[in-house]
Design an enzyme around this catalytic site. Sequence first.
Site, short mmCIF file in Angstrom:
data_model
loop_
_atom_site.label_atom_id
_atom_site.label_comp_id
_atom_site.label_asym_id
_atom_site.label_seq_id
_atom_site.Cartn_x
_atom_site.Cartn_y
_atom_site.Cartn_z
N HIS A 56 0.51 -1.34 -0.18
CA HIS A 56 0.19 0.12 0.11
C HIS A 56 0.91 1.10 -0.12
CE1 HIS A 56 -3.18 -2.40 0.58
NE2 HIS A 56 -3.21 -2.72 1.84
N ASP A 106 -4.21 -12.68 4.26
CA ASP A 106 -5.49 -11.85 4.38
C ASP A 106 -6.88 -12.46 4.24
OD1 ASP A 106 -4.39 -10.86 2.95
OD2 ASP A 106 -3.94 -9.48 3.38
N HIS A 116 -6.41 -7.77 0.09
CA HIS A 116 -6.36 -6.32 -0.65
C HIS A 116 -5.74 -5.67 -2.10
CE1 HIS A 116 -6.46 -6.24 4.15
NE2 HIS A 116 -7.84 -5.57 3.89
N ASP A 145 -2.36 -10.99 -2.09
CA ASP A 145 -3.05 -10.24 -1.18
C ASP A 145 -4.46 -10.21 -1.07
OD1 ASP A 145 -2.26 -9.05 1.82
OD2 ASP A 145 -3.80 -7.58 1.03
ZN ZN Z 1 -4.30 -7.02 2.82
#
Ligand code: ZN
Length: 557
Positions: free
Chosen positions: A371, A495, A410, A408
Site C-alpha cells: 500500500h 489475509d 487487499h 493479498d
Molecule cells: Zn492485505
Amino acid sequence: MGSKKGASDESSVHRVWVSPFWMDGFEVIQEQFKKYQISDPSHFKNPKNPLEQMNWTDAARYCNERSLAEGLELCYDEETWDCNFDANGYRLPTEAEWEYACRAGTRTKYSFGNDVRKLKAYAWFAKNSSGRTHPVGQKKPNLWGLYDMHGNVAEWCNDFYSEDYYKKSPEKNPKGPATGQERVLRGGAWNWRADSCRSAYRASDPSIDDTCLASDTIGFRCVRRAPNEKSPEENMAKKNQAGRTSKTGFLYDDIYLKHKTTEGHPEAPQRLVAIVERLKAKGLHRQLFPLTPSPAPLEWLTTEHSPEYIERVRKSCEAGTRYLDSMDTPISPKSYEAALAAAGGVLTAIDAVMEGKITNAFCAIRPPGHHATKDKAMGFCIFNNVAVGTRYIQKKYNLPKILIVDWDVHHGNGTQAMFYDDPGVLYFSVHQYPFYPGTGSEAEKGSGKGLNYNINVPLPAGSGDGDYLRVFEEELKPAALAFSPDFVLISAGFDAHKDDLLGGMEVTAQGFAQLTQVVKGMAEKCCKGRLVSVLEGGYHPEGLSASVEAHIRVLMR
Ligand SMILES: [Zn+2]
C-alpha cells in the site's frame, strides 16, 4: 492379467512382465495424509481408515510429498502430472503392477481362489461393510501380505483408462495409453458387489482434476521402484545432499519484531513469531537456506520513494511519533530500521537467487509494503518492498521484465501506482472488492506504454480456493506466459485465508499451495524458476502460519 469370464475390457487374458517394485501393504490412511498438510477430504473420518473422496491429482501430490520427506526423487511433474518411472520416489501403481500384486501368483477370480463365499474374510464390500469404510488391515492379507486388495476403497492406478488397451499393450511394463480422460480404479470398495472386487475387475473415474472430488469409495496406495543393489547408498547420498542444501531460501531477522504497532493491532510482531515457530515445529526451518537481510541502501530505496519521504519516516521514528500519515500505520522508534531491513531483505533474497545459491525464497518480513506509495505510508505499509525489489532486478541485473503477482486480499494500490505506465512490469492483483483501499477495479489497466500491463481481478467477499484457482488458470496464466517474465515476485498476503481477521474470503492453506504451484510453474517455464515471495498481510496467526507452511512446501519441491 485379465479374465475370460469378465467384462469385455478385461480380455484378453495375457502375460505381462513388470520390473521389481515395492508396494505399500495397506491403503494410505487418513493420519498419513494429514502429515503432509494436504486437507483430508474423507467422508468416513477415522485416522486409521483409508482415505476416500480422493481425486487422482491429490493422490499423486501425496506421492511427491512423501518422496520429498524421505529424500527421494519426485516421480510427478506437478504441471503436467506426467510420471517419471525412473525416479526412485513414490508413485501410483500401474494397472499391471496392481493386478500382479493383487493376484500374488494366482490366476483365480480372487487372490484366495474362486469361492466368492470366502470374500468376507478378505474384504469389506457391500455384503459386510455396514455401509462404510473400515480401518485398514483388519481382514486377511493376500499371499504376499498385502491387505485390502479386494474391497474397502477402490484404488487409483497411474494409467489412463482405455477399454481395449490390453488387446494391444506391450508385454513389458505396460503403462496404459498416453492420454485419456479417466484414470483406472482397481480393487472394489465397501459398497461394491462381490463381482466388482475380483482381481481382474477394471473401473475408471474422470476425477483427475484438483477441483473435482471423487466419491467416498476412492483411495489409493503407493509403489516405488525396487532399489537395486547400489540404491541404498545412492539414496543416502541424495538424502544427505537434500539435507545440506535447499533450493528455497527463508529470509528473516528479529529486527522485524522491533517494529511495534499499537495494542491489539492486527499487524503485530506475533505474526512472524507464529510463522517461524511453525516452520521449526514441522522440521522445515532447517531444510531452508537461511538468509539474513541487510538494510536497503538509499540509492535503491529512492528508486521508488522520494528522499523527503524517507527522511520523514526516519525522523518520525526517531521522535517517537505514534502514527505515520494516518491512524492505520502506527510506528515505534525501531520502525525505520525494520522497514529498511524489510525492503533490504527482498534485495538480499533476489541476490541469492541471481547468484544461484537458491532457486526461490520466501521473505518473512514486516512492515508489509504494497500500500505504500512514493511519498506516503498507508495500510500498515512504510516502504514498498516488492516495488523496490522490482527496480533492483531490472537495474542491477539488467532483467527487463518483472511479473508481480499480488494475492493479498487487499488491492496493492501503491505497487499499481508505481508501475502504472511501465510495460516492463506486469502487475497482477486478485483481491476482495469493493474493499480497502478502494482501488483495484477491472477498468484500471495501466496507462501510456503500460496499458494492459496492469491487471486487476476484483472478487466478491466469500470467494474461495476454486474461484482463486480459476482466476490464476484462466487470467493470470495466459497473461503471464505471453509476457514471459525474467523474474517473478509474489506479494504474498495471506489475509484471504478463511479465518483471517480482516479479509472476507474463504481461501484455505491448501488453496494457497495450489496458487503457489501455478505461479511457480510459470516461473519455471519462463525464467528458470526465479521467484521471490514477499510477505504482505495475513492476520490470523494460525491461518497465516499454516498458509505460509503450505506455500513454502510447494516452493521447496
Ligand atoms: Zn492485505
